[in-house]
Structure formats: C-alpha cells, structure tokens
Enzyme design. Structure first.
Site, PDB file in Angstrom:
ATOM      1  N   LYS A 111      -1.150 -29.449  -7.262  1.00  0.00           N
ATOM      2  CA  LYS A 111      -2.230 -30.262  -7.810  1.00  0.00           C
ATOM      3  C   LYS A 111      -3.547 -29.917  -7.116  1.00  0.00           C
ATOM      4  O   LYS A 111      -3.592 -29.768  -5.895  1.00  0.00           O
ATOM      5  CB  LYS A 111      -1.901 -31.746  -7.629  1.00  0.00           C
ATOM      6  CG  LYS A 111      -2.873 -32.694  -8.314  1.00  0.00           C
ATOM      7  CD  LYS A 111      -2.364 -34.130  -8.256  1.00  0.00           C
ATOM      8  CE  LYS A 111      -3.304 -35.073  -8.995  1.00  0.00           C
ATOM      9  NZ  LYS A 111      -2.803 -36.468  -8.998  1.00  0.00           N
ATOM     10  N   SER A 186      -3.766 -38.553 -13.294  1.00  0.00           N
ATOM     11  CA  SER A 186      -4.586 -37.432 -12.879  1.00  0.00           C
ATOM     12  C   SER A 186      -3.796 -36.129 -12.686  1.00  0.00           C
ATOM     13  O   SER A 186      -4.385 -35.059 -12.519  1.00  0.00           O
ATOM     14  CB  SER A 186      -5.319 -37.750 -11.559  1.00  0.00           C
ATOM     15  OG  SER A 186      -4.416 -38.001 -10.512  1.00  0.00           O
ATOM     16  N   SER A 210      -0.961 -41.994 -11.837  1.00  0.00           N
ATOM     17  CA  SER A 210      -1.273 -40.576 -11.982  1.00  0.00           C
ATOM     18  C   SER A 210      -0.084 -39.635 -11.927  1.00  0.00           C
ATOM     19  O   SER A 210      -0.220 -38.454 -12.236  1.00  0.00           O
ATOM     20  CB  SER A 210      -2.298 -40.150 -10.920  1.00  0.00           C
ATOM     21  OG  SER A 210      -3.545 -40.727 -11.198  1.00  0.00           O
TER      22      SER A 210
END
Length: 503
Positions: A111, A186, A210
């Site tokens: 990420k 996210s 997220s």
C-alpha cells in the site's frame, strides 16, 4: 491511466513439519496453467515442491500487471527489475537447501501509505510525489522477512483519507467489475490488484473501513484485525486504537496465512499483543455449528443502506442457518459511537497531517483540509467526553457478545458508486453531509475494538460486488476467521472473476 514507474476447492492446509510451510493436499499446480489466480497456499505449496520457480511466479504476475493494470490503475509504482532479481535470489536459496519463509516467492505490492526503503512512496499526495523512504514500514519488513517479493505499490486516496481511491498524483483506481465505478478505499489499489490477479496477498490499513470497504467493492477478503494484533512502526499515533494494519487476499485462508506473518509482538509498538503470529498458521475448519449469530442489516435503523445491498446480503442469514448456527435479528447499542469515531479520527488526522496544512494548504484536497481543521477545533473536554463514551460503548458491546458469538451486517451502505463522484451524497434517500457519512456501517464497528472481516457475499443486478461484514468478539480474530471461512466455502461467491481479466 497508466502511471507505472519502473523505480529502482478447499483451502484447508497443514504445515510441513520440516519447512513450516503450507502443504496443500488438493493436488499439484501445473506451471503451464495461469498462476495468477492460484491461491497463495497453492502457489506456496508448488514453490515448496519446486514444481514452479519464484521467477516463473513473479514473471506471470508482472505480465498480468502489464496487460490489465493500464485499465484499472491499481499498481502505481512498479519495480519489475528488482522483483525479478529477488525472485532469482529466492530460487537460488531454495536450490541450495537454505531455509525459506512461509511467503517464499510470492509477489506483493505494498500500500502506498506504507514506507518502502528505496521505492517511491507518495501517500497519494503531490507533496510527496517524489518521496523515497530510507526504511521499510514494519508490515513491509515482516512480509519481506517471510519471503514475499516486492513488486511495487498500490494506489490510495490522498493521504489515505476516504474510501474512494483517487488522488492528484496517479488519478483514480477503477473497479474491475465495472470500470465506471469506484474500487473503494483507502486500500482500493490493493483490492483491485487482488481481484485482477496482480498479486495473491496484499497489505493494507483500516481506520473507518479501509480494509473492509475495498474488499467488498472488489469481491475479495479484507480483515480489520483487533487493535494491536498487527504492530505498526513507525507510527505518530503510537497509543491510538482506531487505525490498524492488516491483510487482504482472495480467500479467507490466504488472509490467515498473511496474518500469521504480520501478527505478533514488536517492542516498538506499545499496543502490540503478545500472541505470536504463528498461532494463526493452522488449518481452518468450516464447522461452526452452534454459533449464536446476530443479523443486523442496518444496525437497528442507525444507518441507511441501499436496497440492492440489502437484497444481495439477505441470503446470508439462510447460509448461516444451514451451517448450523442460531441466527436472530439483533444489534448492539452503539450510542455515542459516532461522536467517538469523529473525535478520535479528527484528532488523529490533525496529529499526523496538521503540520502539512500550515505549509501546503494549497496542495491539499478540501476534504483533507476540513478533517484537519475539525481536529484543531477539539478541546480537552471534547476528547474527555469521547473517552467516557468510548468506555461505556466497550462494555455494552462486551455484554452483547456475551449473548452472541458473531454479528453480521453490511460492509458498505452502497454498492460501488460512480468513479467521478467524490463520495455518495445520498444513501437510500438520506443525504450524506460529509465524505465520511456513507462509511458509517464500517466506522461504527471500528470504535468497538472488535475484529471485523469482509467476505464476498453477492452481487447486485448490475453485477457489482457486495461484501458481508462479520464482527467477532474482542480479540477473537481466529474464531472470526473460522466463521468467514465457513461462509466462503458454503457460498463460493469470491470465485467469480471480473470481466476486465478476460477482456
């Protein structure tokens, strides 16, 4: 958009007693098959038996990325040459009989909120468009130490804020089931990359949903572990309990495999739980007979939910009943949870990003500025009240789980929405005033401190994925994963692949 930069079936498993690596008893992997949709367990078993090399596995995924990623924009920084070099080193270690980790040879894109030493990490912000960290985040370090091979970074919203993955640096990540829709966030890049076969496992983070929301939007699995289960370092909010790191994958078993590597104490994180990650490296069972299950499609009317989401999740009740569970309509009293979340989140956002606002306001999105300014409005009594409400909430939820083993509800209140929207402004006729409101079905669970899992559960008539949220008792991550595995095996919804893969 293509922003890539080359910068520098039963999933139950046992562990081989010699290598401590997964062994899949279901059969061999043919190296000529498409490797990109094999489970992490299947790939790991094939690598252990030397039926396929790390170079072959990494090359197959890089070819998938080259073919599909320009369409979905999930992976935003690629380190193909470095990945192939690491794969060659991994093959040499295996050939020499050296010990290898449980994720040996598996490609992972991290990420873009997680620092990667020597690899660009932008946090989705133009302020950090050329930022190259000099150290790995702890989750990256643990994955690498376990043998995973870094192939790049996955897209995020600006500074990771919000559940729609779009930012000024790389643009939006598209949903592989409908390219006109959001991939969530996210960890949206991670979710889309998993759905498209670009990686078998992924790392992510979750404050208000997220890990769970993009799992729901992309028909994959996302675990929000108990706070402290996966330690975090470095971390400015070192004592905070709201944000957690965790794994994503296409199956519950693969999420468990990743958790076995990510979990476990670290002296640099005062919140980290003592239970070692190896305790999650066991065979999952689909026998959950006798569980007492609460079903709440809208948290007792506390959150509006789109009708197509309700309809897609309604059969889940029958699935758990057929699995031998006692299911009834019930939900915990979450009074005050809204105030707790909004106060804690605003405080955390200001703590982490407040200094950037003073210098770079003109380079920050309006919602980011708003959230930081909300944090600056908080006074001591506001945080004190939130603490008091949080304590009362904990005990009400604890008492609820004395009666029930599991809570079921929607992950997201809407199905994947139009990619050109900043966020859904209306849900089932109810206006959403801020970019956070439509995520309440996820963020209200965040403040309970309970582990939560998103598992593929169905599709809307338009073919959009819908995930079921399973919430377990405090720190009972294993029991939660077992329930998710049983549901997954009974439904097999997660085996439906997105159209973009074969386009």
């Amino acid at each position: 958009m293509n922003h890539l930069v080359n910068h520098s079936v039963d999933h139950s498993v046992d562990l081989d007693r010699r290598t401590k690596r997964p062994v899949n008893p279901t059969g061999d992997v043919n190296p000529t098959d498409d490797l990109c949709f094999r489970t992490a367990f299947e790939l790991s078993a094939a690598l252990a038996r030397r039926e396929v090399s790390a170079r072959e596995v990494v090359t197959a995924h890089l070819e998938r990325i080259e073919r599909v990623n320009p369409t979905v924009n999930a992976i935003v920084t690629l380190v193909a040459d470095q990945a192939l070099e690491q794969a060659a080193d991994a093959d040499e270690r295996m050939a020499a009989g050296q010990p290898v980790g449980p994720l040996h040879g598996l490609p992972v894109a991290h990420k873009d909120l997680h620092d990667t030493a020597g690899i660009r990490t932008t946090y989705g912000s133009p302020i950090f468009a050329d930022h190259v960290p000099d150290r790995d985040h702890l989750v990256v370090q643990r994955l690498r130490d376990a043998g995973a091979i870094t192939i790049g970074k996955t897209n995020v919203p600006e500074l990771g804020l919000g559940s729609h993955t779009v930012n000024p640096v790389f643009g939006a990540t598209r949903n592989p089931y409908d390219l006109s829709r959001s991939a969530g966030g996210s960890s949206g890049g991670a979710g889309a990359a998993l759905a498209c076969g670009m990686q078998p496992i992924a790392d992510g983070s979750d404050t208000g949903g997220s890990l769970r929301n993009p799992a729901s939007f992309n028909n994959v699995v996302g675990l929000r572990p108990s706070p402290g289960r996966v330690p975090s370092w470095p971390d400015k909010a070192q004592w905070g309990q709201l944000s957690v790191k965790g794994p994503m994958a296409r199956t519950v078993a693969d999420v468990t495999l990743a958790l076995s590597v990510l979990a476990g104490p670290d002296p640099r994180d005062p919140r980290s739980l003592e239970r070692p990650g190896s305790t999650f490296a066991w065979q999952l069972s689909d026998d959950i007979r006798g569980l007492r299950v609460a079903w709440s499609p809208d948290l007792g009317g506390a959150v509006p939910v789109a009708p197509e989401v309700r309809d897609a999740l309604a059969p889940a009740v029958e699935v758990f009943s057929a699995l031998g569970c006692e299911v009834e309509d019930a939900c915990p009293d979450l009074s005050g949870a809204d105030e707790v979340f909004l106060a804690q989140r605003a405080w955390q956002v200001e703590l982490v990003y407040g200094a950037l606002l003073d210098e770079h306001r003109h380079r920050m999105a309006p919602d980011v500025v708003w959230n930081i300014e909300q944090g600056r409005k908080l006074a001591g009594p506001d945080l004190g009240r939130a603490q008091t409400l949080h304590g009362a909430l904990f005990h009400r939820v604890r008492e609820f789980f004395e009666r029930y083993d599991l809570l079921l509800l929607p992950v997201s209140q809407v199905a994947p929405f139009d990619i050109d929207l900043a966020y859904p402004t209306v849900v089932d006729g109810t206006p959403m005033e801020t970019y956070l409101d439509w995520m309440r079905s996820a963020y209200l669970i965040s403040v309970t401190g309970c582990p939560a899992l998103s598992v593929p559960a169905g599709f809307t008539p338009q073919g959009l994925p819908v995930g079921l949220q399973l919430v377990g008792r405090h720190r009972q991550d294993w029991s939660l994963l077992k329930a998710g595995y049983a549901f997954e095996q009974a439904t097999r919804v997660g085996e439906r692949r997105p159209p973009v893969v074969s386009a």
